[in-house]
Each structure stands twice: as C-alpha cells, then as structure tokens.
Scaffold this motif. Structure first.
Motif, mmCIF file in Angstrom:
data_model
loop_
_atom_site.group_PDB
_atom_site.id
_atom_site.type_symbol
_atom_site.label_atom_id
_atom_site.label_comp_id
_atom_site.label_asym_id
_atom_site.label_seq_id
_atom_site.Cartn_x
_atom_site.Cartn_y
_atom_site.Cartn_z
ATOM 1 N N THR A 1 0.844 -1.196 0.000
ATOM 2 C CA THR A 1 0.000 0.000 0.000
ATOM 3 C C THR A 1 0.884 1.254 0.000
ATOM 4 O O THR A 1 2.102 1.173 0.204
ATOM 5 C CB THR A 1 -0.918 -0.005 1.226
ATOM 6 N N PRO A 2 0.294 2.423 -0.217
ATOM 7 C CA PRO A 2 1.096 3.663 -0.284
ATOM 8 C C PRO A 2 1.945 3.928 0.947
ATOM 9 O O PRO A 2 3.015 4.547 0.846
ATOM 10 C CB PRO A 2 0.030 4.741 -0.474
ATOM 11 N N ASN A 3 1.478 3.487 2.129
ATOM 12 C CA ASN A 3 2.290 3.723 3.332
ATOM 13 C C ASN A 3 3.296 2.608 3.575
ATOM 14 O O ASN A 3 3.854 2.489 4.670
ATOM 15 C CB ASN A 3 1.387 3.904 4.552
ATOM 16 N N LYS A 4 3.509 1.764 2.537
ATOM 17 C CA LYS A 4 4.526 0.712 2.539
ATOM 18 C C LYS A 4 4.156 -0.501 3.399
ATOM 19 O O LYS A 4 5.006 -1.358 3.650
ATOM 20 C CB LYS A 4 5.901 1.253 2.971
ATOM 21 N N ASP A 5 2.928 -0.583 3.855
ATOM 22 C CA ASP A 5 2.482 -1.796 4.543
ATOM 23 C C ASP A 5 2.324 -2.917 3.519
ATOM 24 O O ASP A 5 1.902 -2.678 2.378
ATOM 25 C CB ASP A 5 1.144 -1.561 5.249
ATOM 26 N N ALA A 6 2.646 -4.131 3.930
ATOM 27 C CA ALA A 6 2.580 -5.274 3.016
ATOM 28 C C ALA A 6 1.580 -6.301 3.531
ATOM 29 O O ALA A 6 1.504 -6.570 4.739
ATOM 30 C CB ALA A 6 3.963 -5.900 2.860
ATOM 31 N N PHE A 7 0.840 -6.873 2.599
ATOM 32 C CA PHE A 7 -0.184 -7.870 2.910
ATOM 33 C C PHE A 7 -0.094 -9.016 1.904
ATOM 34 O O PHE A 7 0.522 -8.884 0.847
ATOM 35 C CB PHE A 7 -1.580 -7.253 2.845
ATOM 36 N N VAL A 8 -0.746 -10.124 2.256
ATOM 37 C CA VAL A 8 -0.861 -11.245 1.328
ATOM 38 C C VAL A 8 -2.339 -11.489 1.062
ATOM 39 O O VAL A 8 -3.129 -11.632 1.996
ATOM 40 C CB VAL A 8 -0.211 -12.526 1.899
ATOM 41 N N VAL A 9 -2.705 -11.520 -0.221
ATOM 42 C CA VAL A 9 -4.078 -11.812 -0.628
ATOM 43 C C VAL A 9 -4.086 -13.171 -1.325
ATOM 44 O O VAL A 9 -3.350 -13.376 -2.294
ATOM 45 C CB VAL A 9 -4.634 -10.727 -1.560
ATOM 46 N N ARG A 10 -4.928 -14.070 -0.837
ATOM 47 C CA ARG A 10 -5.059 -15.399 -1.427
ATOM 48 C C ARG A 10 -6.406 -15.525 -2.127
ATOM 49 O O ARG A 10 -7.449 -15.306 -1.526
ATOM 50 C CB ARG A 10 -4.947 -16.452 -0.317
ATOM 51 N N ILE A 11 -6.382 -15.881 -3.424
ATOM 52 C CA ILE A 11 -7.588 -16.119 -4.207
ATOM 53 C C ILE A 11 -7.659 -17.611 -4.496
ATOM 54 O O ILE A 11 -6.745 -18.170 -5.108
ATOM 55 C CB ILE A 11 -7.566 -15.315 -5.526
ATOM 56 N N PRO A 12 -8.720 -18.293 -4.067
ATOM 57 C CA PRO A 12 -8.809 -19.745 -4.275
ATOM 58 C C PRO A 12 -8.740 -20.129 -5.749
ATOM 59 O O PRO A 12 -9.283 -19.442 -6.618
ATOM 60 C CB PRO A 12 -10.169 -20.101 -3.678
ATOM 61 N N GLY A 13 -8.042 -21.244 -6.023
ATOM 62 C CA GLY A 13 -7.894 -21.720 -7.380
ATOM 63 C C GLY A 13 -9.124 -22.462 -7.890
ATOM 64 O O GLY A 13 -10.004 -22.854 -7.117
ATOM 65 N N GLU A 14 -9.162 -22.673 -9.183
ATOM 66 C CA GLU A 14 -10.289 -23.345 -9.819
ATOM 67 C C GLU A 14 -10.423 -24.777 -9.320
ATOM 68 O O GLU A 14 -9.442 -25.514 -9.235
ATOM 69 C CB GLU A 14 -10.094 -23.349 -11.343
ATOM 70 N N GLY A 15 -11.631 -25.169 -8.980
ATOM 71 C CA GLY A 15 -11.903 -26.527 -8.539
ATOM 72 C C GLY A 15 -11.744 -26.764 -7.054
ATOM 73 O O GLY A 15 -12.168 -27.803 -6.536
ATOM 74 N N THR A 16 -11.164 -25.795 -6.324
ATOM 75 C CA THR A 16 -10.933 -26.013 -4.898
ATOM 76 C C THR A 16 -12.221 -26.011 -4.095
ATOM 77 O O THR A 16 -12.271 -26.576 -3.003
ATOM 78 C CB THR A 16 -9.993 -24.924 -4.325
#
Length: 292
Positions: free
Chosen positions: A39-54
């Motif tokens: 993000t602009p304030n340099k905070d870091a995150f992880v976003v997980r999007i489920p894969g097909e078929g899961t």
C-alpha cells in the motif's frame, strides 16, 4: 496478473480499509493465486484467491475456523479478512523466505519445524474439524470418476492393502494438525519460522504432519531421526520408525488422489506428480510388510 484478479484484490483490500495499492507481486502456490500487496504507506499484505476446482475439495468455513483457532499460537501471520468464498488477507511476514526441500533439511530448520508442530499438536484444543484420510479419499475418488480421469490398474489392490493396514494399526492420536506442511507452506521470517496455508487443517494423528514434512523435504533416515528426536526429546525407537512409515503411506495415498483430481485443471504436471507419489507409496508398502 489478469484483470479479474486485479479487481478482486482491490475490492478485497477495501474490506480492511486499504483502498489504494501501489504494487502487486505474484507468489508461489500449487492451486491458489496468491499475491503480495503493498500500500502507499509501505504496509505489506498477502491476498489469497482460491484456485479453480478447490470449492469441491475444501471447506472454507472450516479453514477460517482453523485459522482463528491457531491465531493465539503465534505460528502463522495474523489473519485480517476471510470471505465466504475463501478469499483472505493476512499480514505479510517480515523478511519472508519460502522454504525449499534443501533448506528444510538443515538441522536448524528441522528443529524449528518440529517445535512448531509440537506447539500445534500439544495445544489441547479440539477444533471440531475432522481430517479423516479415507473419507476424504472417497470424496476425491468421486471427483476423479466424475471427470473420467484414468486410474492405475492396480489401484484397488493397493487401496485394499492400505485399508487392511489401517484397520490393524489404527490411529495413534487425535490432535489439531496442519495436514499439508509441504516446504512451500513453511516461511522463515525475521522473528522465526511460520507455518501457513491451513486449507486442510483438522483433527488427525500427529504422525501425519511429521510424515508429510519428511516426504516433502525428501528426508533421508538421518533427517527423520533428527526430526523425531527434536519432536519427542528422546532417543528414536522401532515404534517411532513404524508410525512414521505408516503415515508416509497414508500421506502419499491421499495426495496421489488429490493430484488426480487436479488433472482436469492442471494437466500433465499433476499426472506426473500423482505418479511419483503412487510409486513411492508402493515402495513404502513393501517396506512396511518387511518391517513387520
């Protein structure tokens, strides 16, 4: 990154009050699409999007419950958001280095991973989520049949042998387990070793997690002995070796089927991965019968 993922990430980040993202970086993973987001304030995150078929194989409510349970153990990054569809946002682990098989074979990592698993297994909590190898296997078999994926000619024979062994040996324990501690699910951070991705977490025999680490990191006997000594704090005996071997059989049995369910989506790589596990499974079956 495709446009759909871009829109999903923007919408998801807004759920935690972050409306602007300046950098996206695709991370590894077998089935899901995972991104590091800054993000602009340099905070870091992880976003997980489920894969097909899961969605046919994983209960997202159970995964969320598991993550909420392990939150107090300090063995994974903080969970910030989890949608009904399984899209999640976690804090990014500072100094994150994803482990590999060679790194996991280092004595320090063997000791650290054993300590993390022991903390999980000895947490004395029943999550209410069952991880039953053979019930899950039946589910996977149904998916394989529905998609008309070819199975091995000797599969029924091999399965019968495994079922007979399980009926004879039973399970050793029923504790909270991760159940999928492959090398890529271990992350070294600035302040320690983390275990991530709790899609398959549930109550199981603790030996399963130990066997899975051994398989995924390609442990030799000396590594197995080091892991078991670090976990139990006592010399390794014949009973330890037997339980580890048994669970290596169970692990490869289930994940062979899992890989077969992914063949319609991911093709030849999953077919090869399934074959590798199936061949190792049969070798370990022979070892078991010579062991006893």
């Amino acid at each position: 990154m495709n446009n759909n993922d871009f829109e999903i990430i923007k919408e998801t980040m807004s759920k935690i009050g972050e409306d602007t993202c300046i950098q996206f970086h695709r991370l590894g993973g077998l089935t899901n699409r995972t991104y590091k987001v800054i993000t602009p304030n340099k905070d870091a995150f992880v976003v997980r999007i489920p894969g097909e078929g899961t969605e046919k194989m994983i209960s997202r409510p159970d995964e969320k419950k598991s993550m909420e349970f392990i939150r107090h153990l300090g063995i994974d990054a903080a969970l910030l958001y989890f949608s009904d569809e399984g899209i999640k946002v976690s804090e990014y682990i500072r100094g994150a280095q994803t482990m590999s098989a060679s790194l996991m074979r280092m004595p320090e990592k063997i000791q650290q991973s054993a300590a993390v698993l022991r903390r999980l297994h000895q947490s004395n909590v029943d999550t209410g989520i069952e991880f039953n190898t053979f019930q899950i296997a039946e589910c996977y078999e149904g998916i394989i049949k529905d998609h008309q994926v070819d199975m091995y000619s000797d599969y029924d024979k091999i399965k019968d042998s495994i079922m007979q062994i399980y009926q004879k040996e039973g399970a050793f324990s029923r504790v909270p387990c991760h159940n999928d501690p492959l090398c890529e699910n271990w992350v070294q951070g600035d302040d320690g070793l983390y275990l991530v991705d709790w899609e398959y977490a549930g109550m199981n025999d603790f030996w399963w997690d130990l066997a899975a680490v051994s398989i995924e990191a390609s442990f030799e006997p000396q590594h197995d002995e080091m892991m078991m000594y670090a976990y139990f704090g006592e010399p390794v005996n014949k009973s330890h070796w037997k339980r580890l071997l048994l669970n290596k059989i169970y692990v490869d049995f289930l994940w062979t089927l899992w890989a077969k369910t992914k063949v319609p989506f991911d093709g030849e790589p999953m077919e090869l991965w399934a074959s590798e596990r199936y061949q190792r499974l049969k070798i370990n079956l022979k070892h078991y019968f010579s062991f006893v």
